[in-house]
Design an enzyme around this catalytic site. Structure first.
Site, PDB file in Angstrom:
ATOM      1  N   ASP A  82     -28.937  17.477  -1.877  1.00  0.00           N
ATOM      2  CA  ASP A  82     -29.629  18.019  -3.051  1.00  0.00           C
ATOM      3  C   ASP A  82     -29.458  19.542  -3.081  1.00  0.00           C
ATOM      4  O   ASP A  82     -29.723  20.220  -2.083  1.00  0.00           O
ATOM      5  CB  ASP A  82     -31.122  17.644  -2.926  1.00  0.00           C
ATOM      6  CG  ASP A  82     -31.947  18.001  -4.142  1.00  0.00           C
ATOM      7  OD1 ASP A  82     -31.401  17.971  -5.260  1.00  0.00           O
ATOM      8  OD2 ASP A  82     -33.149  18.287  -3.968  1.00  0.00           O
ATOM      9  N   HIS A  83     -29.024  20.079  -4.195  1.00  0.00           N
ATOM     10  CA  HIS A  83     -28.861  21.535  -4.375  1.00  0.00           C
ATOM     11  C   HIS A  83     -28.068  22.198  -3.249  1.00  0.00           C
ATOM     12  O   HIS A  83     -28.559  23.168  -2.629  1.00  0.00           O
ATOM     13  CB  HIS A  83     -30.226  22.232  -4.502  1.00  0.00           C
ATOM     14  CG  HIS A  83     -30.950  21.885  -5.757  1.00  0.00           C
ATOM     15  ND1 HIS A  83     -30.616  22.396  -6.989  1.00  0.00           N
ATOM     16  CD2 HIS A  83     -31.984  21.044  -5.990  1.00  0.00           C
ATOM     17  CE1 HIS A  83     -31.419  21.898  -7.920  1.00  0.00           C
ATOM     18  NE2 HIS A  83     -32.248  21.061  -7.334  1.00  0.00           N
ATOM     19  N   HIS A 180     -38.918  22.745 -11.010  1.00  0.00           N
ATOM     20  CA  HIS A 180     -39.304  22.214  -9.702  1.00  0.00           C
ATOM     21  C   HIS A 180     -40.750  22.604  -9.367  1.00  0.00           C
ATOM     22  O   HIS A 180     -41.158  23.730  -9.661  1.00  0.00           O
ATOM     23  CB  HIS A 180     -38.377  22.769  -8.613  1.00  0.00           C
ATOM     24  CG  HIS A 180     -36.949  22.340  -8.771  1.00  0.00           C
ATOM     25  ND1 HIS A 180     -35.947  23.202  -9.129  1.00  0.00           N
ATOM     26  CD2 HIS A 180     -36.364  21.136  -8.610  1.00  0.00           C
ATOM     27  CE1 HIS A 180     -34.795  22.542  -9.181  1.00  0.00           C
ATOM     28  NE2 HIS A 180     -35.023  21.286  -8.877  1.00  0.00           N
ATOM     29  N   ASP A 232     -39.498  15.036  -5.925  1.00  0.00           N
ATOM     30  CA  ASP A 232     -39.877  15.558  -4.611  1.00  0.00           C
ATOM     31  C   ASP A 232     -41.379  15.862  -4.561  1.00  0.00           C
ATOM     32  O   ASP A 232     -42.114  15.333  -3.731  1.00  0.00           O
ATOM     33  CB  ASP A 232     -39.062  16.817  -4.285  1.00  0.00           C
ATOM     34  CG  ASP A 232     -39.316  17.296  -2.860  1.00  0.00           C
ATOM     35  OD1 ASP A 232     -40.026  16.597  -2.104  1.00  0.00           O
ATOM     36  OD2 ASP A 232     -38.819  18.365  -2.489  1.00  0.00           O
TER      37      ASP A 232
HETATM   38  P1  13P Z   1     -39.736  18.036  -8.202  1.00  0.00           P
HETATM   39  O1  13P Z   1     -40.143  18.545  -6.871  1.00  0.00           O
HETATM   40  O2  13P Z   1     -40.305  18.860  -9.309  1.00  0.00           O
HETATM   41  O3  13P Z   1     -39.989  16.568  -8.349  1.00  0.00           O
HETATM   42  O4  13P Z   1     -38.143  18.236  -8.317  1.00  0.00           O
HETATM   43  C1  13P Z   1     -37.300  17.555  -7.431  1.00  0.00           C
HETATM   44  C2  13P Z   1     -35.893  17.950  -7.603  1.00  0.00           C
HETATM   45  O5  13P Z   1     -35.435  18.285  -8.672  1.00  0.00           O
HETATM   46  C3  13P Z   1     -35.026  17.896  -6.433  1.00  0.00           C
HETATM   47  O6  13P Z   1     -33.743  18.331  -6.722  1.00  0.00           O
HETATM   48  O1  G3H Z   2     -35.168  20.978  -5.759  1.00  0.00           O
HETATM   49  C1  G3H Z   2     -35.818  21.283  -4.779  1.00  0.00           C
HETATM   50  C2  G3H Z   2     -36.324  20.184  -3.933  1.00  0.00           C
HETATM   51  O2  G3H Z   2     -37.667  19.919  -4.266  1.00  0.00           O
HETATM   52  C3  G3H Z   2     -36.142  20.521  -2.483  1.00  0.00           C
HETATM   53  O3  G3H Z   2     -37.060  21.465  -2.045  1.00  0.00           O
HETATM   54  O4  G3H Z   2     -35.661  23.077  -0.799  1.00  0.00           O
HETATM   55  O5  G3H Z   2     -38.123  22.877  -0.372  1.00  0.00           O
HETATM   56  O6  G3H Z   2     -36.558  21.078   0.374  1.00  0.00           O
HETATM   57  P1  G3H Z   2     -36.836  22.185  -0.620  1.00  0.00           P
HETATM   58 ZN    ZN Z   3     -33.676  19.864  -8.189  1.00  0.00          ZN
END
Ligand code: 13P
Ligand code: G3H
Ligand code: ZN
Length: 284
Positions: A82-83, A180, A232
Site C-alpha cells: 500500500d502506498h 485517509h 484501514d
Molecule cells: P482509511 O484509513 O481512511 O480507511 O484509508 C485507507 C487507505 O486508503 C489505505 O491506502
Molecule cells: O493510506 C494509509 C494507510 O492507512 C496506512 O497508514 O502508513 O500509518 O500504515 P500507515
Molecule cells: Zn490510501
C-alpha cells in the site's frame, strides 16, 4: 491457496460489478481477522501492508503470516504493498513474494510518475504481479486544506487518460474527495469526476480513505467503476475501542490473549459488514 494477483480479483469484480476490500494488515490478529471475515463471507480479499506496517512488523513477518493465512484459506487472498513511494521498497516486496504493489508517485510530476510507474511495470509484468498507481493527491483528514485547495488536488480526468495510455497500469487510485483517517464531517465525493475517469481509462478504479465514507456513497462509487476499496482506519477503531473496553471492564487482566481476542472478534464483524457493502460476498 497460493497468493493471487490483485488484477485477477479485479477482473472478475469488473465483470460482475462489485468491489474487493483491501484491508491494512499490521499484525497477526489483524491478518487473522481479515482472512476469517473473508472466509465467513466466502469473499476474495486483499491484505495490504503499508511501508509503515513493514517497518513495524518486518517484511518477512508480514509476508510469512499472510502466506500462512492464504495457504490455510478457502478464499482467494492477495498481498499488496500500500502506498509504495520508495522504488527500492517496491523491489523488496517483489522479492518477498507480494502478489501486487502500489507505486504511489502522486507527489511527483506527471512525467516522473509515469516514468517510475513504467519501471515498476517492467519488473512486475514478467512475474505476473499487479500494479496500482495513484494520480491526484488523496491526502489525510489532518491536512488542514480548504474545499477549493482540496478540489485542486483531485485527479484530472484527461491526465488520468494520458497516464493510463502511457503506462498500461492495472488499476488507478484517484482523488475524488476521500481522505485517509477519521473524517470531521461527511465526505462529499465527486461522482461525476469518477464516472468520467472510469470512461476515459476503462480500468478498475481504487477508492482510498474509505473508512467513514457512508455505505450508500461507497455503493454508488462501485456502480461507477470502483473495484478496490481501501479500509484501514475502521480496523484501528474496532481494534483499539475493544481493547479499551476490555481493559476498562477488567483492569486486572494481564493475559494479552483475553484483550486481543475480543479485539479480533470486533474486527471480524466490522470487516464482514464492509465485504457485504462491497458486494463481494459469495464471490470467492
Ligand atoms: P482509511 O484509513 O481512511 O480507511 O484509508 C485507507 C487507505 O486508503 C489505505 O491506502
Ligand atoms: O493510506 C494509509 C494507510 O492507512 C496506512 O497508514 O502508513 O500509518 O500504515 P500507515
Ligand atoms: Zn490510501
Amino acid at each position: 491457496m497460493a497468493l493471487v494477483a490483485v488484477h485477477e480479483l479485479l477482473k472478475k469484480a469488473d465483470q460482475e460489478d462489485y468491489a474487493v476490500g483491501a484491508f491494512n494488515a499490521n499484525n497477526m490478529e489483524i491478518i487473522q481477522a481479515i482472512v476469517m471475515a473473508a472466509e465467513m463471507e466466502n469473499s476474495p480479499v486483499i491484505m495490504q501492508a503499508s511501508q509503515g506496517a513493514i517497518t513495524y512488523a518486518g517484511l518477512d513477518y508480514i509476508t510469512g503470516i499472510v502466506r500462512i493465512a492464504a495457504r490455510n484459506s478457502k478464499v482467494p487472498v492477495a498481498l499488496h504493498l500500500d502506498h509504495g513511494t520508495d522504488f527500492d521498497q517496491v523491489v523488496r516486496c517483489f522479492r518477498s513474494g507480494f502478489s501486487s504493489v502500489m507505486y504511489d508517485g502522486s507527489k511527483l510530476t506527471l512525467e516522473d510518475n509515469i516514468a517510475i510507474t513504467n519501471r515498476v511495470l517492467e519488473m512486475a509484468r514478467p512475474v505476473g504481479v499487479s500494479v496500482e498507481a495513484e494520480l491526484g493527491k488523496i491526502g489525510g483528514t489532518e491536512d488542514h486544506v480548504t474545499v477549493s485547495e482540496k478540489e485542486a488536488m483531485f485527479t484530472d480526468p484527461e491526465e488520468a487518460r494520458y497516464f493510463v495510455e502511457k503506462t498500461g497500469v492495472d488499476s488507478l487510485a484517484i482523488a475524488i474527495g476521500t481522505a485517509h483517517g477519521q473524517y470531521q464531517g461527511e465526505p462529499k465525493l465527486d461522482f461525476d469526476r469518477l464516472k468520467i475517469i472510469r470512461e476515459l481509462t476503462g480500468i478498475p478504479i481504487v477508492l482510498h480513505g474509505s473508512s467513514g465514507v457512508p455505505d450508500e456513497a461507497v455503493r454508488h462509487a462501485i456502480e461507477l467503476g470502483v473495484r478496490k476499496v481501501n479500509i484501514d482506519t475502521n480496523i484501528r477503531e474496532a481494534f483499539v475501542a475493544t481493547m479499551r473496553k476490555v481493559i476498562a471492564e477488567k483492569p486486572d487482566e494481564i493475559d494479552p490473549r483475553k484483550i486481543l481476542g475480543p479485539a479480533r472478534e470486533a474486527m471480524i464483524e466490522m470487516i464482514r459488514d464492509k465485504i457485504r457493502v462491497f458486494g463481494s460476498s459469495g464471490k470467492a
